[in-house]
Design an enzyme around this catalytic site. Structure first.
Site, PDB file in Angstrom:
ATOM      1  N   SER A  34       0.839  -1.195   0.000  1.00 51.07           N
ATOM      2  CA  SER A  34       0.000   0.000   0.000  1.00 51.07           C
ATOM      3  C   SER A  34       0.872   1.242   0.000  1.00 51.07           C
ATOM      4  O   SER A  34       2.022   1.209   0.440  1.00 51.07           O
ATOM      5  CB  SER A  34      -0.901   0.017   1.241  1.00 51.07           C
ATOM      6  OG  SER A  34      -0.114   0.157   2.420  1.00 51.07           O
ATOM      7  N   ASP A  35       0.338   2.340  -0.500  1.00 52.80           N
ATOM      8  CA  ASP A  35       1.008   3.635  -0.417  1.00 52.80           C
ATOM      9  C   ASP A  35       0.758   4.173   0.982  1.00 52.80           C
ATOM     10  O   ASP A  35      -0.358   4.582   1.307  1.00 52.80           O
ATOM     11  CB  ASP A  35       0.454   4.581  -1.472  1.00 52.80           C
ATOM     12  CG  ASP A  35       1.270   5.870  -1.568  1.00 52.80           C
ATOM     13  OD1 ASP A  35       2.125   6.094  -0.695  1.00 52.80           O
ATOM     14  OD2 ASP A  35       1.042   6.640  -2.513  1.00 52.80           O
TER      15      ASP A  35
END
Length: 235
Positions: A34-35
Site C-alpha cells: 500500500s502507499d
C-alpha cells in the site's frame, strides 16, 4: 506494485480485484504494497466498509495487497480473520509473496555472496542508469485526451500555463522525498523546503515550455490558479 490512496470506479485501489487478474495476466510474482497506510483510507476516508478489520481483509484478499505500509494490518488483520472476513490462508499467501522476493534477492544468504552489497557511489547516476530512467519515464506517459490536436504545441505563440503544478519542481518528484540535486546545500530531507538548491536541477513544465516557446518568438505567461491543498482562490 503499489496500490494508491484513490478509488477507481468507486473501488479503493488497495481492494480492487484487478491486481488478482494482473498476477495471472502478467505472471507477476512480486508483492503488492500500500502507499503508506492507504488501507486505513478504505474505511476511514472512502468509507467503503465500516471497520478496519473489513478493510484489512478486503485488501489482503480482493486487492492482493501483501504489505500495509502502516499499522492497519498490524492492529486489525487478525481481528478480521477472527471475524471471518478473510482466512489465515489469505494471510499466508501474502507472507509468501513478500518472503519470496526476499529469498530471490538473497537477503537470507551470506553477505559475501550478495551482488547488491558490492554496489557503491560509482554505480549511482551512471549514463546507463540515466538512460534507463529516461526510457522508463517516457514509456509511462499516458495521453488521455488531445482535443482538436492541441499537442504537440506549436511554438512561437502566446501560451498561458495555469495550475498549481505548472511551475512545480519538488512536486514532480514527490513531496516527501529527499534532496535529489547533486549541488543541494544539505541532504536533510526534512529541510528540503528551506533549501532553494534541493530541486533546482528539476525543470518545471513552465520552464521547459517557456524556454522553447519564447526562443521561437512566442510569449509564455503563468498563473498558479487554485491550490490543491486548501480552499484559497487567491491564485
Amino acid at each position: 506494485v503499489m496500490c494508491s490512496y484513490n478509488s477507481v470506479n468507486g473501488r479503493p485501489t488497495c481492494t480492487d480485484p484487478i491486481m488478482r487478474a494482473a498476477r495471472d495476466a502478467w505472471n507477476f510474482t512480486g508483492y503488492v504494497t500500500s502507499d503508506s497506510d492507504s488501507v486505513d483510507d478504505v474505511w476511514r476516508t472512502h468509507k467503503y466498509v465500516r471497520t478496519p478489520e473489513e478493510a484489512s481483509c478486503l485488501a489482503v484478499n480482493d486487492g492482493q495487497c501483501d504489505i500495509d505500509s502502516g499499522n492497519t494490518y498490524y492492529d486489525h488483520l487478525l481481528g478480521g480473520v477472527q471475524a471471518r472476513h478473510c482466512s489465515m490462508d489469505d494471510v499466508d499467501r501474502a507472507l509468501f509473496n513478500t518472503f519470496r522476493v526476499r529469498f530471490e534477492l538473497g537477503l537470507f544468504d551470506p553477505i559475501d555472496d550478495q551482488p547488491y552489497w558490492k554496489f557503491g557511489e560509482g554505480d549511482i547516476g551512471t549514463d546507463a542508469s540515466q538512460a534507463l530512467n529516461l526510457k522508463a519515464a517516457q514509456s509511462s506517459l499516458v495521453l488521455i485526451r488531445n482535443s482538436q490536436s492541441l499537442l504537440p504545441l506549436k511554438l512561437g505563440q502566446n501560451i498561458a500555463m495555469i495550475g498549481p503544478h505548472a511551475n512545480a519542481t519538488m512536486e514532480l518528484i514527490q513531496t516527501d522525498t529527499g534532496a535529489v540535486c547533486p549541488n543541494a546545500a544539505n541532504n536533510d530531507w526534512r529541510r528540503r523546503n528551506q533549501d532553494p538548491t534541493a530541486f533546482d536541477c528539476i525543470g518545471s513544465p513552465l520552464a521547459a515550455i517557456r524556454a522553447m516557446n519564447n526562443a521561437a518568438g512566442g510569449h509564455t505567461t503563468y498563473a498558479a490558479g487554485c491550490s490543491l491543498l486548501n480552499e484559497s482562490t487567491d491564485g
